[in-house]
Design an enzyme around this catalytic site. Structure first.
Site, mmCIF file in Angstrom:
data_model
loop_
_atom_site.group_PDB
_atom_site.id
_atom_site.type_symbol
_atom_site.label_atom_id
_atom_site.label_comp_id
_atom_site.label_asym_id
_atom_site.label_seq_id
_atom_site.Cartn_x
_atom_site.Cartn_y
_atom_site.Cartn_z
ATOM 1 N N TYR A 212 0.936 -1.086 -0.014
ATOM 2 C CA TYR A 212 0.179 0.121 0.035
ATOM 3 C C TYR A 212 0.641 1.345 -0.108
ATOM 4 C CZ TYR A 212 -3.498 -3.231 1.485
ATOM 5 O OH TYR A 212 -4.321 -4.379 1.795
ATOM 6 N N HIS B 14 0.915 -11.752 1.298
ATOM 7 C CA HIS B 14 -0.028 -10.702 0.749
ATOM 8 C C HIS B 14 -0.715 -11.537 -0.542
ATOM 9 C CE1 HIS B 14 -1.121 -6.413 -0.065
ATOM 10 N NE2 HIS B 14 -2.126 -7.128 -0.282
#
Length: 297
Positions: A53, A116
């Site tokens: 992010y 992830h």
């Protein structure tokens, strides 16, 4: 203390995890810092971020701001971050990347460390490295994101520790029943990213009608629906009032008939960018490009 933010689920290693939290995907740095501070000020416990992010440093600073203004401590926060695709591989590579994440977050441990994406040819090795991080105490629980049945079965065949969590895309438009059922059978808690479907269903007539009958917002109905499917939810919002609304989910319950109506909205279509990340281990691929939060203004 907001009692709506206190309900927790027990993970397969015994750790208690809040059912409702705040996600910070696709938010620029200063916005992230403020929303994290606002969330903790409004009694949020669970925060979910990732190196991908590009805003872990803002999450860390937002936590520090909240600690200074509220007197809360690091122990009062359940912090989740994720191993970046570009850091997957052997222990030294994973550890180096993770140490940088801890530094950015201004903490010496995370409550939950997730992989992830299941990068092909790397995810089993990455998981072994995460098991060592867990053994060292720098993650209180470890889990994965975006695993399907095939890859989860393979991971379990090679793992010493069963993942505590599988975080997947889950909302009224996509239910992924095969992996949900598989994980529930193996005592792996499911967690929903994009539980509001990026807002695409807030004006769906079925959801609006149910919301009106309960005097709730469409977002509250969507989140309540996910909770009744036994998922943890991490909706993203930058607005304190919506944060409070997103936590106000325990004074009503959807009937089986209402849940079935919402279930009919399922199209099993992923977010439009999903396949750009899926399974890729290409070092030049999009999975290895950290998002620039400033581009999300």
């Amino acid at each position: 203390m907001n009692q709506n933010l206190q309900p927790k689920v027990r993970l397969n290693n015994g750790l208690l995890m809040p059912q409702i939290g705040l996600g910070v995907w696709k938010t620029p740095l200063e916005t992230t810092r403020q929303m994290v501070c606002d969330a903790l000020t409004n009694d949020y416990v669970l925060l979910d971020t990732a190196k991908q992010y590009g805003n872990e440093s803002a999450v860390g600073q937002g936590m520090q701001d909240a600690f200074q203004s509220t007197g809360r401590t690091r122990a009062s926060v359940f912090l989740t971050t994720k191993i970046y695709n570009g850091d997957q591989g052997d222990y030294d590579r994973v550890r180096k990347g993770f140490e940088g994440q801890l530094q950015a977050l201004q903490t010496d441990y995370v409550d939950l460390l997730l992989m992830h994406w299941p990068v092909n040819d790397l995810y089993n090795q990455t998981w072994q490295a995460m098991e060592r991080i867990y053994a060292d105490g720098q993650a209180k629980a470890i889990g994965v994101c975006n695993f399907d049945v095939e890859r989860m079965r393979d991971l379990l065949d090679h793992a010493q520790i069963t993942p505590a969590i599988n975080q997947i895309e889950f909302n009224p438009k996509i239910h992924q029943p095969a992996i949900v059922n598989f994980c529930q059978q193996h005592d792996i808690q499911m967690e929903a990213w994009s539980p509001l479907g990026n807002g695409t269903l807030l004006h769906e007539p079925i959801i609006e009608k149910i919301a009106q009958s309960h005097q709730k917002t469409p977002a509250q109905v969507e989140l309540r629906w996910a909770l009744q499917h036994d998922l943890i939810v991490i909706p993203k919002t930058t607005h304190p009032q919506r944060m409070r609304e997103n936590a106000d989910l325990f004074d009503f319950e959807l009937s089986p008939a209402e849940c079935m109506q919402i279930d009919t909205l399922d199209t099993e279509e992923h977010a439009i960018w999903y396949d750009k990340f899926k399974w890729s281990g290409n070092p030049n691929g999009i999975d290895n490009v950290i998002a620039d939060p400033a581009s999300f203004e």
